[in-house]
Motif scaffolding. Structure first.
Motif, mmCIF file in Angstrom:
data_model
loop_
_atom_site.group_PDB
_atom_site.id
_atom_site.type_symbol
_atom_site.label_atom_id
_atom_site.label_comp_id
_atom_site.label_asym_id
_atom_site.label_seq_id
_atom_site.Cartn_x
_atom_site.Cartn_y
_atom_site.Cartn_z
ATOM 1 N N LEU A 676 0.827 -1.201 0.000
ATOM 2 C CA LEU A 676 0.000 0.000 0.000
ATOM 3 C C LEU A 676 0.867 1.259 0.000
ATOM 4 O O LEU A 676 0.674 2.169 -0.804
ATOM 5 N N ILE A 677 1.830 1.309 0.906
ATOM 6 C CA ILE A 677 2.638 2.522 1.086
ATOM 7 C C ILE A 677 3.528 2.778 -0.124
ATOM 8 O O ILE A 677 3.728 3.922 -0.527
ATOM 9 N N ASN A 678 4.031 1.708 -0.740
ATOM 10 C CA ASN A 678 5.017 1.856 -1.821
ATOM 11 C C ASN A 678 4.459 1.588 -3.211
ATOM 12 O O ASN A 678 5.223 1.485 -4.178
ATOM 13 N N SER A 679 3.119 1.448 -3.330
ATOM 14 C CA SER A 679 2.443 1.246 -4.628
ATOM 15 C C SER A 679 3.019 0.071 -5.400
ATOM 16 O O SER A 679 3.354 0.159 -6.582
ATOM 17 N N ILE A 680 3.188 -1.026 -4.717
ATOM 18 C CA ILE A 680 3.719 -2.247 -5.330
ATOM 19 C C ILE A 680 2.556 -3.189 -5.648
ATOM 20 O O ILE A 680 1.717 -3.455 -4.774
ATOM 21 N N ASN A 843 3.011 8.573 -10.892
ATOM 22 C CA ASN A 843 3.975 7.613 -10.323
ATOM 23 C C ASN A 843 4.487 7.968 -8.925
ATOM 24 O O ASN A 843 5.506 7.427 -8.485
ATOM 25 N N SER A 844 3.826 8.872 -8.214
ATOM 26 C CA SER A 844 4.175 9.104 -6.813
ATOM 27 C C SER A 844 3.514 8.040 -5.953
ATOM 28 O O SER A 844 2.360 7.647 -6.193
ATOM 29 N N THR A 845 4.240 7.549 -4.970
ATOM 30 C CA THR A 845 3.694 6.572 -4.034
ATOM 31 C C THR A 845 3.177 7.298 -2.792
ATOM 32 O O THR A 845 3.480 8.475 -2.566
ATOM 33 N N LEU A 846 2.419 6.592 -1.957
ATOM 34 C CA LEU A 846 1.977 7.195 -0.703
ATOM 35 C C LEU A 846 3.175 7.453 0.216
ATOM 36 O O LEU A 846 3.150 8.377 1.040
#
Length: 902
Positions: A676-680, A843-846
């Motif tokens: 979730l945090i790193n958009s994986i 492409n920014s992650t949380l």
């Protein structure tokens, strides 16, 4: 040793005799013999004239006078250039061995002196008529040392430990090991220190080794044994035929040299190494820092990070200042105008007793003792104003007998005892320098009370009566409840037989429980360092309910979570708290907060410090299975129990499906906190609804199932699941849209990133899930109000936040909003989601969006607007809106909610 008054008198006589001399060749040797005599030192015993060395060009050079490892003197005729003499002296250095290099260079032409301190770079020049006014510069000759400012980064501490570590290894390699090796090293430590700090006459230990032992080291052990034996005997008990070089050693006593040890064995390399140890300036080494470094040489796994395991003085002061030092200093200021009151206060501090029941190498006791001695010297300055302090042996009343400790390992227990003697001697030397009279406690008649034993098993009253004790302090061992050995679990259980919840407590809590019991009915004040886990999560309620409600203690001061670090190589960082408590109710409770977890604390006064170390009522928050206030339930994610065999990256999933197309419909997107945090993007094979006939058509999937079955058979906790290899170990798939909340999130973020997922997604056990969560709930969970509650009530994984549905969410009291307030919160929640989606598309992650350093301005402002609306819903009107103020407000709400719903 001569006192300063006598030395200064001799210096004046020396000046009168030599102030008109001019002839270097005729009188230089007599000049320097008389110079050393000023300090009560025989030049013949410590230094030689015309020491031959090879210069850098290979020619023979002759040093005018050399005291190996200490002082090099270059003498010229009156009027000659002293700067040139200094350069000439430096030219001799290539011809000297490492152990022979001096710490000082002194040049003179009879009329002038120039003294160079090679360690500090200081240079002092003066005339022979000014000699008596500069006499303190030569305290190192007489055996005096000016006040030392010990630096934790000082290379001499690490260099000394490294050399002792090598010596330890070489002795062990030749078969000298175990208890005897540990005692041997402690004795050598004492002798090295004594040789540089005035316990022995200057350098007699080093000189004895150099002059009386063979270069191949074959007889070194014999001579060391003879020295140890001599140090253990009073002068009158020694053989009349003992050599003068042995008989010069003083009687030490203190049982340090009492035990007879087997002879060790040395060779040339080991003797050279030992002489290198002798050449170090042990007067600059801090007993507090070096003790733990010295202990680490015994542990190969710690040797790589030598210096990472001692407790820094800065952190020790965080314990001892609020525990006793600030109060004593304040009392000193109030009485220093009255001789009678000062004398009473002096008697008071000399009767105080201190106890560290997990003392290790004695770091806390050493610093506490040093500070008490410094306070005593301030008292003596006031009492002796305008007069020279005579009879220091009667004036100095604080001693090591006031200090007690328990240490489970023998070697650090021995180090602690010796280190306390060493810091005592350092303080005696400082008093000698301050008051002009030499004072040393040799033989060692006062002995620190360090017990080698298990602090959780020993009756503390057998070490020191609680009716005599004043303070308990220390840094007990940090071991998590799930990481203790069976022995440690039994040790902890032995503290409170049958205590409910004992198995959920960390090892350090045993010292808190034992201290609470031991200090019952007394005025003893206790302060321990601990990992922050005991004031978070479920442990806070279990431990502190007993200490507060059963034993009746109060917290007097507390340091909230900070990074416990030191400045040595290989920094060891732990997230700690400090708690000071006693049965007396505090009149001035103080909380130290850390705006920067690695920075300096900010002190604030508190009415009441509770188990979460905030100024709020002592309300015990326990886990709940149902929410107290929230409408939606928050549940755990699923646990595949598969050894990650069911899990696939996007590339792995695509490759698998290309080879086995029938498997595609059984792949579901899979998300945990990290994803979730790193958009994986990850996937899992979810086979709950896969019929056996279809499974047989997919050999690759069948192979995955077989691997899962084998994995589970090999794991004790999963062996029963091996019969169900197509299923997750714990299936909590909701098949609905849900809001995901990471179990673990970085301490650096002010806001835990949370996000919505569609019903195709499966949540892992590293993500809590709320099915069909409303934007209003999203807004409340993203608010500063909820985040403040989470930080205080929740646990930590190292320093990172560890969310809990049963503890944080289920106990959180939601506001009672109007319909209009609900809509306002939902509006701001949707605004945050829209702003985030804009950046995520690029492409920014949380992780990027919630990095405090680079958080987008519009997102930050959106969260500020959300906070404003949530605060309105709570009717929270405080002007100051810190986390502490918010939590105090929420505790009041919690208390009222519980009372209204009884």
């Amino acid at each position: 040793m001569l006192d300063w008054k006598e030395i200064r008198s001799r210096a004046i006589s020396f000046t009168n005799e030599w102030k008109d001399e001019t002839n270097e060749n005729a009188e230089a040797k007599s000049f320097w013999n008389d110079f050393f005599n000023v300090f009560g030192i025989s030049r013949k015993r410590v230094a030689t004239f015309e020491e031959r060395v090879k210069t850098l060009e290979g020619r023979n050079g002759y040093i005018d006078l050399l005291w190996k490892g200490v002082l090099l003197i270059e003498h010229k005729s009156r009027g000659k250039d002293l700067e040139r003499a200094y350069k000439q002296a430096k030219d001799y250095f290539p011809g000297l061995k490492e152990a022979e290099l001096p710490k000082y260079i002194l040049v003179s032409d009879f009329a002038k002196f120039a003294l160079y301190d090679l360690e500090t770079g200081d240079k002092r020049t003066f005339t022979i008529e000014q000699f008596h006014q500069n006499i303190e510069l030569f305290g190192f000759i007489a055996g005096y040392h000016q006040k030392q400012e010990f630096k934790e980064q000082d290379p001499v501490n690490i260099e000394a430990a490294e050399k002792m570590g090598k010596l330890h290894d070489q002795l062990k390699e030749v078969g000298y090991a175990g208890h005897e090796l540990e005692v041997y090293l402690v004795r050598l430590l004492f002798c090295l220190f004594a040789d540089d700090t005035g316990i022995f006459e200057k350098n007699i230990f080093r000189d004895y080794i150099e002059q009386n032992t063979k270069e191949d080291g074959s007889d070194l052990a014999y001579h060391l044994d003879a020295i140890f034996d001599t140090l253990n005997k009073p002068k009158e008990a020694r053989l009349k035929t003992i050599s003068e070089s042995l008989n010069q050693f003083p009687y030490v006593n203190g049982k340090l040299f009492e035990e007879r040890l087997s002879l060790a064995a040395f060779n040339t390399e080991m003797r050279d190494l030992f002489l290198e140890c002798c050449a170090l300036n042990w007067g600059k080494i801090s007993p507090a820092i070096f003790g733990s470094m010295f202990q680490s040489v015994m542990k190969p796994e710690e040797r790589r990070e030598l210096g990472a395991h001692y407790t820094s003085e800065q952190n020790i002061m965080k314990v001892i200042q609020p525990l006793f030092l600030d109060e004593l200093r304040k009392e000193f200021e109030s009485v220093k105008g009255s001789t009678k009151k000062l004398e009473i206060f002096h008697e008071k501090i000399s009767s105080l007793k201190f106890f560290d029941p997990a003392c290790g190498c004695g770091n806390f006791l050493i610093i506490a003792y040093r500070e008490l001695r410094l306070l005593e010297m301030d008292i003596l300055r006031e009492l002796t104003k305008g007069q020279m302090a005579l009879h220091l042996e009667f004036l100095l009343k604080v001693n090591v007998e006031q200090f007690y400790g328990i240490e489970i390992d023998e070697f650090p227990a021995q180090i602690a005892q010796v280190a306390l003697w060493l810091i005592d001697h350092q303080m005696n030397m400082q008093a000698s320098y301050e008051f002009g009279q030499y004072f040393v406690r040799i033989p060692l008649t006062s002995k620190p009370n360090i017990v080698n034993g298990n602090a959780l098993r020993i009756n503390w009253d057998s070490v020191v009566s609680k009716h005599e004790l004043n303070y308990i302090l220390g840094n007990p061992p940090f071991i998590g409840a799930r990481f203790m050995s069976d022995v440690q679990k039994k040790d902890l259980q032995s503290v409170k037989e049958g205590f409910q919840g004992i198995n959920d407590l960390d090892f350090v809590s045993g010292w808190f429980l034992k201290a609470a019991d031991y200090t019952g009915g007394t005025k003893i004040k206790t302060a321990f360092v601990s990992t922050n886990s005991i004031v978070q999560g479920g442990q806070a309620a279990i431990l502190w309910k007993y200490i507060f409600n059963i034993r009746g203690h109060h917290i007097h001061f507390a340091h909230q979570t900070f990074k416990w670090t030191n400045e040595a190589r290989g920094k060891a960082a732990v997230y700690c708290i400090i708690v000071g408590f006693a049965q007396d109710k505090p009149s001035n409770a103080t909380i130290y907060t850390y705006p920067d977890i690695s920075g300096d604390p900010v002190a604030t006064k508190a009415e009441n410090i509770n188990q979460y170390l905030v100024d709020a009522p002592k309300i015990f928050i326990s886990k709940r299975t149902e929410p107290l206030s929230a409408k939606e339930k928050m549940i755990y994610g699923s646990i595949p129990a598969d050894g990650k065999i069911f899990l696939f990256s996007e590339a792995e999933k695509n490759e698998f499906v290309a080879k086995e197309p029938l498997a595609e419909k059984y792949f579901r997107p899979y998300v945990g906190g990290y994803e979730l945090i790193n958009s994986i993007q990850r996937y899992c094979l979810y086979l709950k609804d896969c019929p056996p006939a279809e499974l047989r058509k997919m050999p690759m999937v069948l192979e995955v199932v077989k691997q899962v079955a084998e994995y589970r058979k090999g794991k004790k906790r999963y062996v029963k699941l091996a019969d169900y290899p197509t299923l997750f170990g714990e299936n909590r798939v909701v098949n609905e849209d849900f809001l995901g909340i990471p179990v673990v999130s970085s301490e650096n973020r002010k806001i835990i990133p949370i996000a919505y997922y569609s019903k195709e997604y499966i949540s892992s056990n590293q993500l809590f899930q709320v099915p069909n969560a409303t934007p209003y709930l999203f807004g409340i969970l993203n608010s500063s109000m909820h985040m403040a509650w989470m930080k205080i009530i929740g646990g930590r994984l190292k320093g990172d936040y560890r969310y809990s549905n049963s503890l944080i969410y289920n106990n959180f009291i939601f506001p009672v909003p109007t319909e209009q307030q609900v809509k306002a919160i939902e509006k701001q929640a949707n605004n945050i989601l829209q702003i985030r989606s804009k950046y995520v598309e690029n492409n920014s992650t949380l992780a990027d969006l919630y990095d405090p350093l680079i958080m987008p301005v519009d997102l930050r402002k959106a969260h500020e607007k959300l906070d404003s609306e949530v605060d309105k819903a709570y009717q929270f009107k405080k002007q100051i809106r810190t986390d502490e103020v918010r939590v105090e407000f929420l505790f009041d709400l919690y208390e009222k909610h519980i009372a209204d719903n009884k």
